[in-house]
Design a protein around this motif. Structure first.
Motif, PDB file in Angstrom:
ATOM      1  N   ASN A  59     -31.280  44.257  -9.494  1.00 57.04           N
ATOM      2  CA  ASN A  59     -30.033  44.217  -8.737  1.00 57.04           C
ATOM      3  C   ASN A  59     -29.169  45.397  -9.173  1.00 57.04           C
ATOM      4  OD1 ASN A  59     -28.657  43.374 -11.211  1.00 57.04           O
ATOM      5  ND2 ASN A  59     -29.546  41.348 -10.825  1.00 57.04           N
ATOM      6  N   ASP A  60     -28.010  45.535  -8.586  1.00 59.67           N
ATOM      7  CA  ASP A  60     -27.138  46.674  -8.880  1.00 59.67           C
ATOM      8  C   ASP A  60     -26.661  46.722 -10.327  1.00 59.67           C
ATOM      9  OD1 ASP A  60     -27.304  47.691  -6.308  1.00 59.67           O
ATOM     10  OD2 ASP A  60     -25.599  46.513  -5.607  1.00 59.67           O
ATOM     11  N   GLY A  61     -26.659  45.609 -11.018  1.00 57.85           N
ATOM     12  CA  GLY A  61     -26.254  45.585 -12.418  1.00 57.85           C
ATOM     13  C   GLY A  61     -27.417  45.640 -13.387  1.00 57.85           C
ATOM     14  N   ALA A  62     -28.640  45.558 -12.869  1.00 54.61           N
ATOM     15  CA  ALA A  62     -29.854  45.531 -13.697  1.00 54.61           C
ATOM     16  C   ALA A  62     -29.778  44.439 -14.766  1.00 54.61           C
ATOM     17  CB  ALA A  62     -30.129  46.898 -14.307  1.00 54.61           C
ATOM     18  N   SER A  80     -18.782  44.508 -14.059  1.00 54.45           N
ATOM     19  CA  SER A  80     -18.949  44.462 -15.513  1.00 54.45           C
ATOM     20  C   SER A  80     -20.086  43.543 -15.945  1.00 54.45           C
ATOM     21  CB  SER A  80     -17.638  44.047 -16.186  1.00 54.45           C
ATOM     22  OG  SER A  80     -17.242  42.773 -15.735  1.00 54.45           O
ATOM     23  N   GLY A  81     -20.874  43.042 -15.009  1.00 52.72           N
ATOM     24  CA  GLY A  81     -22.002  42.170 -15.351  1.00 52.72           C
ATOM     25  C   GLY A  81     -21.897  40.833 -14.650  1.00 52.72           C
ATOM     26  N   PRO A  82     -22.734  39.892 -15.073  1.00 55.73           N
ATOM     27  CA  PRO A  82     -22.711  38.597 -14.392  1.00 55.73           C
ATOM     28  C   PRO A  82     -21.464  37.784 -14.708  1.00 55.73           C
ATOM     29  CG  PRO A  82     -24.361  38.604 -16.155  1.00 55.73           C
ATOM     30  CD  PRO A  82     -23.768  39.972 -16.102  1.00 55.73           C
ATOM     31  N   ASN A  83     -20.989  37.052 -13.703  1.00 59.27           N
ATOM     32  CA  ASN A  83     -19.988  36.017 -13.915  1.00 59.27           C
ATOM     33  C   ASN A  83     -20.783  34.848 -14.481  1.00 59.27           C
ATOM     34  OD1 ASN A  83     -18.532  33.634 -13.595  1.00 59.27           O
ATOM     35  ND2 ASN A  83     -17.589  34.278 -11.682  1.00 59.27           N
ATOM     36  N   ARG A  84     -20.591  34.538 -15.734  1.00 60.85           N
ATOM     37  CA  ARG A  84     -21.461  33.589 -16.425  1.00 60.85           C
ATOM     38  C   ARG A  84     -21.193  32.122 -16.092  1.00 60.85           C
ATOM     39  NH1 ARG A  84     -25.215  35.919 -19.373  1.00 60.85           N
ATOM     40  NH2 ARG A  84     -24.871  38.066 -19.974  1.00 60.85           N
ATOM     41  N   ASN A  85     -20.227  31.843 -15.217  1.00 61.08           N
ATOM     42  CA  ASN A  85     -20.096  30.476 -14.730  1.00 61.08           C
ATOM     43  C   ASN A  85     -21.392  30.113 -14.017  1.00 61.08           C
ATOM     44  OD1 ASN A  85     -17.433  30.225 -15.637  1.00 61.08           O
ATOM     45  ND2 ASN A  85     -16.620  31.065 -13.735  1.00 61.08           N
TER      46      ASN A  85
END
Length: 136
Positions: A59-62, A80-85
């Motif tokens: 994906n765009d964030g790898a 800034s990365g995954p939303n960890r919710n």
């Protein structure tokens, strides 16, 4: 694969790469799986595979978009990365993409790693995360 972020873009506006949400991949995978079943065209199977791989870090964030221990899926991909919710909708989205993938592999159109012809084991473990993404 890169999906249109949840805020979208108007005519003539640049499309921001973020925030991408798993539900977009769910809808894309289901539509492509239906198209594959109707048309028997491999290209639609490849779209489902791309949606599946988005969760695995292509994906765009790898970044991998789920917790490898709990199986819960992260709610979105931000700059800034995954939303960890890990809401139910996101986990259901990943499971629906897996079901879509299963349905297209049964069509026996694909050849190679991850295909029904290559065996179901390839579909479970044959895809690798990007080189800059470690798996635990």
């Amino acid at each position: 694969i890169s999906v249109v972020p949840h805020l979208g873009a108007g005519p003539g506006e640049p499309v921001s790469g973020f925030d991408q949400q798993p539900i977009e991949l769910w809808h894309l995978a289901e539509a492509a799986a239906l198209a594959a079943r109707v048309t028997k065209e491999v290209a639609w199977c490849e779209v489902v595979l791309a949606a599946r791989r988005w969760f695995e870090g292509h994906n765009d964030g790898a970044v991998v978009m789920f917790d490898t221990e709990s199986g819960g899926t992260f709610d979105g991909l931000t700059a800034s990365g995954p939303n960890r919710n890990q809401g139910a909708e996101s986990t259901l989205a990943r499971l629906a993409v897996e079901l879509a993938w299963s349905s297209v592999t049964e069509l026996d159109l694909l050849v190679g790693p991850g295909s029904h012809r290559a065996g179901r084991a390839g579909a479970q473990s044959g895809d690798q995360a990007p080189a800059n993404q470690s798996r635990t």
